[in-house]
Write an enzyme that holds these catalytic residues in place. Structure first.
Site, PDB file in Angstrom:
ATOM      1  N   LYS A 121       0.839  -1.210   0.000  1.00 51.26           N
ATOM      2  CA  LYS A 121       0.000   0.000   0.000  1.00 51.26           C
ATOM      3  C   LYS A 121       0.875   1.261   0.000  1.00 51.26           C
ATOM      4  O   LYS A 121       0.655   2.175  -0.792  1.00 51.26           O
ATOM      5  CB  LYS A 121      -0.923  -0.009   1.227  1.00 51.26           C
ATOM      6  CG  LYS A 121      -1.922   1.111   1.220  1.00 51.26           C
ATOM      7  CD  LYS A 121      -2.691   1.180   2.510  1.00 51.26           C
ATOM      8  CE  LYS A 121      -1.798   1.663   3.607  1.00 51.26           C
ATOM      9  NZ  LYS A 121      -2.429   2.051   4.833  1.00 51.26           N
ATOM     10  N   ASP A 139      -6.306   1.227   0.704  1.00 53.99           N
ATOM     11  CA  ASP A 139      -6.361   1.301   2.166  1.00 53.99           C
ATOM     12  C   ASP A 139      -7.777   0.935   2.600  1.00 53.99           C
ATOM     13  O   ASP A 139      -8.619   0.531   1.790  1.00 53.99           O
ATOM     14  CB  ASP A 139      -5.931   2.698   2.671  1.00 53.99           C
ATOM     15  CG  ASP A 139      -6.961   3.755   2.324  1.00 53.99           C
ATOM     16  OD1 ASP A 139      -7.941   3.457   1.615  1.00 53.99           O
ATOM     17  OD2 ASP A 139      -6.800   4.898   2.785  1.00 53.99           O
TER      18      ASP A 139
END
Ligand code: SF4
Length: 224
Positions: A121, A139
């Protein structure tokens, strides 16, 4: 509603209503962004922005951060979540930047993933925000909003599967901004516990809304 139509309509709405969508983290260069994104794991951007001015001032370069001790860095970041681990990661990250990347933040995913404190991420955020690459960081907001809107199927149960589905369906040039569209929509309207569906202008394109309120998608009429 067919998937293609859903994507087209939802992206068109964001394009019109959120022509500018950017990270809310404060930074001046890729190195500062990398620090801020590492600090933002499990923490709010607002909190991170409170600690980074003093941190950046004391450790303005990879050279300055690489010779610091984690204990010294901890003093600046103790109010963010997991400060002990993050202090170690920041110092380790700066040391690796110097040893392996000439003190520059790398652009490639495999290089970013080698840095302490950097997962997929974070690497995607760096690629997208610092280097404007077609990378989609998933996320908690992106994951939730994509599912609720019906942009990804219920079978996409991992961040990686959501990332792949979004990247497949969003035009490449819009992937960086679409990441921010979904985050900001999740942060301010489509919140985890109590989504503000009554205020949400995407409700008649939203799978979750149509199922919960028995409204036919694409219209503002109740289902027969
Ligand atoms: S209608 Fe509700 S669930 Fe759907 S995107 Fe909007 S806030 Fe989220």
């Amino acid at each position: 509603m067919r998937k293609k139509e859903r994507y087209e309509k939802i992206l068109a709405w964001f394009r019109e209503h959120m022509p500018i969508a950017e990270t809310e983290l404060h930074y001046d260069n890729p190195f500062q962004l990398l620090i801020a994104v590492i600090l933002s794991a499990q923490c709010t951007d607002k909190r991170v922005n409170m600690v980074t001015p003093a941190l950046f001032k004391t450790f303005p370069t990879p050279e300055a951060l690489a010779v610091a001790t984690p204990e010294a860095v901890f003093e600046y970041i103790h109010s963010v979540s997991y400060p002990n681990n993050k202090a170690k990661h920041l110092v380790g990250m700066a040391r690796m930047l110097l040893q392996d990347f000439d003190g520059q933040v790398p652009e490639q995913m495999e290089d970013l993933l080698r840095l302490p404190g950097v997962g997929r991420k974070t690497a995607n955020v760096i690629q997208s925000v610092a280097f404007n690459k077609a990378a989609m960081a998933v996320d908690t907001h992106v994951f939730r909003v994509s599912h609720r809107l019906g942009l990804v199927s219920a079978q996409c149960t991992t961040p990686l599967s959501v990332e792949k589905e979004l990247v497949k369906n969003i035009p490449e040039t819009e992937i960086p901004i679409a990441h921010h569209w979904l985050i900001l929509h999740g942060r301010y309207i489509c919140q985890a516990r109590t989504p503000q569906c009554d205020k949400c202008e995407l409700k008649f394109l939203c799978k979750y809304y149509s199922q919960k309120y028995k409204v036919k998608e694409g219209t503002n009429k109740e289902s027969e």
